[in-house]
Design a protein around this motif. Structure first.
Motif, PDB file in Angstrom:
ATOM      1  N   THR A  14      55.900  43.568  74.072  1.00  0.00           N
ATOM      2  CA  THR A  14      54.968  44.249  73.188  1.00  0.00           C
ATOM      3  C   THR A  14      54.430  43.226  72.203  1.00  0.00           C
ATOM      4  OG1 THR A  14      54.715  45.940  71.473  1.00  0.00           O
ATOM      5  CG2 THR A  14      56.872  44.909  71.667  1.00  0.00           C
ATOM      6  N   GLY A  15      53.201  43.457  71.739  1.00  0.00           N
ATOM      7  CA  GLY A  15      52.595  42.526  70.793  1.00  0.00           C
ATOM      8  C   GLY A  15      52.993  42.767  69.355  1.00  0.00           C
ATOM      9  N   GLY A  16      53.966  43.636  69.125  1.00  0.00           N
ATOM     10  CA  GLY A  16      54.350  43.974  67.760  1.00  0.00           C
ATOM     11  C   GLY A  16      55.318  43.017  67.104  1.00  0.00           C
ATOM     12  N   PHE A  17      55.645  41.911  67.742  1.00  0.00           N
ATOM     13  CA  PHE A  17      56.629  40.995  67.151  1.00  0.00           C
ATOM     14  C   PHE A  17      56.002  40.136  66.054  1.00  0.00           C
ATOM     15  CE2 PHE A  17      54.864  38.576  70.730  1.00  0.00           C
ATOM     16  CZ  PHE A  17      54.649  37.318  70.178  1.00  0.00           C
ATOM     17  N   SER A  18      56.865  39.589  65.209  1.00  0.00           N
ATOM     18  CA  SER A  18      56.418  38.746  64.106  1.00  0.00           C
ATOM     19  C   SER A  18      56.444  37.279  64.508  1.00  0.00           C
ATOM     20  CB  SER A  18      57.314  38.948  62.884  1.00  0.00           C
ATOM     21  OG  SER A  18      57.033  37.978  61.884  1.00  0.00           O
TER      22      SER A  18
END
Length: 204
Positions: free
Chosen positions: A14-18
């Protein structure tokens, strides 16, 4: 063309990582970013005749394959955050399917697993090499390295099932030295061997 497959067993899908916590919340995405830099960067230039295929197997939507193509690649700088940003942007695409979707110039994403990747390369007649410290010395291999496909694991290596699949479709295991090295270091050593052959410093 050289191709590198790097398997990230915990790398999130997912692209939600920091970008500030790629070793932790992104599932050791930092390893894959270092591999991207090793695949492509020269001093003040990029290798154009090479591709990297990141196989992401972490939660929540595995498997994902992100392909980087050196000939068309843009916006990559020699730091982990730059590679991480391109991976993040690819993972933010909606409705990822088995058909490749371009996220940025030179970067594509799709839903695919290791078996699919290996079958595609095998059907094209490409020789597949699995990097392992107990493999055959790369300097003793006379054929197939040019235009080869090189498979590397992350900090977890390959699972038993993955190894069985790879060994069944590969030309064998190869080693760049007697000690266990980081995947990104192995990539640089492979490039060095191929560069020396290309420029006539080693005869095969």
């Amino acid at each position: 063309m050289q191709d590198f497959i790097i398997i990230g067993h915990k790398a999130v899908t997912t692209g939600g990582f920091s970008l500030n916590d790629m070793p932790g919340s992104a599932g050791r995405m930092d390893i894959l970013c270092r591999c991207i830099n090793s695949v492509f960067f020269l001093s003040h230039d990029l290798r154009r005749d090479v591709q990297a295929h990141l196989l992401l197997l972490g939660e929540p939507n595995p498997p994902r394959v992100i392909r980087f193509n050196g000939e068309k690649l843009r916006y990559l700088n020699p730091d982990e955050r730059s590679a991480g940003a391109l991976i993040k942007k690819a993972l933010e695409i909606d409705d990822i399917s088995s058909i490749e979707t371009r996220s940025t110039p030179g970067v594509w994403i799709r839903e695919a697993d290791l078996s699919t990747l290996l079958s595609e390369f095998s059907s094209d007649g490409r020789k597949i090499f699995y990097l392992r410290e107990d493999g055959e010395d790369i300097r003793s291999i006379s054929e197939g390295l040019k235009d080869g496909v090189f498979i590397l694991g992350d900090h977890l290596g390959l699972t038993e099932d993955e190894e069985k699949l790879v060994l069944g479709m590969s030309a064998g295991t190869i080693s760049v030295g007697p000690l266990s090295l980081h995947a990104d270091h192995c990539i640089i050593l492979i490039h060095n061997e191929l560069d020396r052959v290309a420029f006539g410093q080693i005869q095969r």
